[in-house]
Scaffold this active site. Structure first.
Site, PDB file in Angstrom:
ATOM      1  N   ASP A  79      -1.967   4.004  -9.039  1.00 16.63           N
ATOM      2  CA  ASP A  79      -2.221   4.196  -7.616  1.00 16.63           C
ATOM      3  C   ASP A  79      -0.867   4.475  -6.961  1.00 16.63           C
ATOM      4  O   ASP A  79       0.181   4.160  -7.548  1.00 16.63           O
ATOM      5  CB  ASP A  79      -2.861   2.931  -7.030  1.00 16.63           C
ATOM      6  CG  ASP A  79      -3.044   3.023  -5.529  1.00 16.63           C
ATOM      7  OD1 ASP A  79      -3.624   4.015  -5.071  1.00 16.63           O
ATOM      8  OD2 ASP A  79      -2.595   2.103  -4.826  1.00 16.63           O
ATOM      9  N   ASP A 273      -3.421  -1.846  -6.579  1.00 12.22           N
ATOM     10  CA  ASP A 273      -3.210  -3.099  -5.845  1.00 12.22           C
ATOM     11  C   ASP A 273      -4.216  -3.340  -4.730  1.00 12.22           C
ATOM     12  O   ASP A 273      -4.348  -4.462  -4.249  1.00 12.22           O
ATOM     13  CB  ASP A 273      -1.796  -3.113  -5.226  1.00 12.22           C
ATOM     14  CG  ASP A 273      -1.669  -2.102  -4.097  1.00 12.22           C
ATOM     15  OD1 ASP A 273      -1.175  -2.470  -3.029  1.00 12.22           O
ATOM     16  OD2 ASP A 273      -2.073  -0.946  -4.285  1.00 12.22           O
ATOM     17  N   ASP A 277      -9.044  -0.030  -5.065  1.00  9.67           N
ATOM     18  CA  ASP A 277      -8.760   0.185  -6.492  1.00  9.67           C
ATOM     19  C   ASP A 277      -9.637  -0.682  -7.391  1.00  9.67           C
ATOM     20  O   ASP A 277      -9.663  -0.476  -8.606  1.00  9.67           O
ATOM     21  CB  ASP A 277      -7.290  -0.125  -6.798  1.00  9.67           C
ATOM     22  CG  ASP A 277      -6.330   0.808  -6.065  1.00  9.67           C
ATOM     23  OD1 ASP A 277      -6.665   2.000  -5.945  1.00  9.67           O
ATOM     24  OD2 ASP A 277      -5.273   0.343  -5.624  1.00  9.67           O
TER      25      ASP A 277
END
Length: 389
Positions: A79, A273, A277
């Protein structure tokens, strides 16, 4: 093994009239050596050592199967915000109509005060004043879009342009090279906040080390626009960047990556995080969450948690996993090799009970001592250590 031992003790004396007590002794030696304790101990104790070594390095691995999977990584997908970048600096506040800069920040900070997303934290930090959360009557976080809140009876939207468009609010075009957080109050566009993304200090080194270790692909998912994602990807040397993704689209892209990975047995790792996600972390072979700033949903869904929020910790985790795998195989080969040799010698009558005890208990102790080596902190995650892993 009991039938083999019985055969050794009974058949030679009956067929060839050998001394009964001698063959019984050989059979007992064979029985002691054949005890599987060392082999059974060598595998779990190796993974226990690996889990302990990871914990000492600030890496929480939720099971031996995930540590084993980390030892065979093919693709790593990151990410962007909060993982590879800090996303913690407000560069510009642009109010609209009769809204002042302070009022815009006030509404944005109150609306984001319940979120632990790096962008939300950066807005609260830029506001720089104590927040009266009692002014927030309602709060809803919308993964991939932003937040919706009711502040003193006024409906406030803070997030992407897509969030405001869903509620019939038109957003102006902003600078494509930066992340823009848009605000609307009671259905009226109020302004936007520009977030300047800053790379984490260890991100580029982590990507380079992963490639040295043999990871075939390093990709990135982001909900930001393509220009921002491409800029970050080029700076870090990533293989592919997927931008403007919603949570369910990240899952779809992950499934595509899994189908096209270089090796069938290789594992795909996703590092994230945020709450958006969580679906990907739950779906991927090994989900890795940032523990310090990560959302509760991400940490719960992940298989591995990096407690210090450093991307380079993933390199350390893979090193420990690879080292654990080598040590487990060393223990297996040692246990089978020593036992096989002593079994043959015992059946031939050239070993005593003392050698048999060593082949059982002694090898088990050696396996435990060998497994303890993985608890030691890795010297470095660069150069020769990374290549060896």
């Amino acid at each position: 093994m009991v039938l083999v031992v019985a055969s050794i003790a009974i058949i030679p004396p009956l067929l060839w009239r050998q001394p009964f007590d001698e063959w019984v002794y050989r059979a007992l030696v064979f029985l002691v050596v054949s005890c599987p304790c060392a082999l059974v101990i060598s595998i779990p104790v190796g993974f226990f050592g690996g889990l302990g070594g990871a914990s000492r390095n600030g890496i929480l691995v939720k099971g031996g199967q995930y540590l084993e999977a980390l030892g065979n990584v093919d693709t790593v997908v990151f990410d962007k915000t909060g993982t590879l970048t800090k996303g913690v600096k407000v560069a510009k506040v642009v109010p609209m109509a009769d809204m002042t800069r302070e009022e815009l920040l006030d509404y944005a900070a109150l609306a984001e005060s319940y979120s632990n997303h790096p962008i939300a934290l950066s807005i609260v930090e830029a506001y720089g004043k104590p927040l009266d959360r009692q002014r927030v009557d309602e709060y809803t976080e919308i993964p991939g879009y932003g937040v919706k809140a009711r502040i003193r009876g006024r409906q406030v939207l803070v997030g992407t342009a897509g969030l405001l468009k869903q509620h019939g609010v038109t957003c102006p075009e902003v600078e494509l090279a930066y992340t823009a957080v848009h605000l609307s109050i009671d259905g009226q566009y109020a302004g936007y906040i520009i977030i300047e993304d800053e790379l984490k200090e260890d991100s580029k080194q982590a990507i380079n080390d992963l490639k040295r270790m043999g990871v075939k692909r390093t990709d990135m998912f982001t909900g930001d626009n393509y220009h921002i994602g491409l800029k970050v990807g080029q700076n870090l040397g990533l293989d592919e960047v997927y931008a403007e993704l919603l949570p369910h689209q990240k899952v779809e892209k992950l499934e595509t990556i899994e189908k096209t990975k270089a090796t069938r047995k290789g594992k795909v790792v996703f590092v994230g995080d945020g709450i958006n996600d969580a679906p990907v972390l739950a779906r991927v072979d090994v989900g890795v969450a940032m523990g310090e700033l990560g959302s509760d949903a991400a940490i719960e869904a992940a298989d591995v948690v990096l407690m210090t929020d450093e991307s380079s910790k993933l390199v350390t985790a893979i090193m420990i996993a690879s080292r654990t795998k080598r040590i487990v195989w060393q223990n297996i080969i040692m246990a089978l090799g020593v036992k096989g040799l002593v079994l043959l010698l015992g059946a031939a009558g050239t070993t005593s009970m003392w050698e048999a005890v060593f082949a059982d208990v002694g090898v088990a102790i050696l396996s435990i001592l060998n497994a303890m080596r993985v608890i030691k902190k890795p010297r470095s995650h660069r150069c020769d250590e990374a290549t060896a892993a």
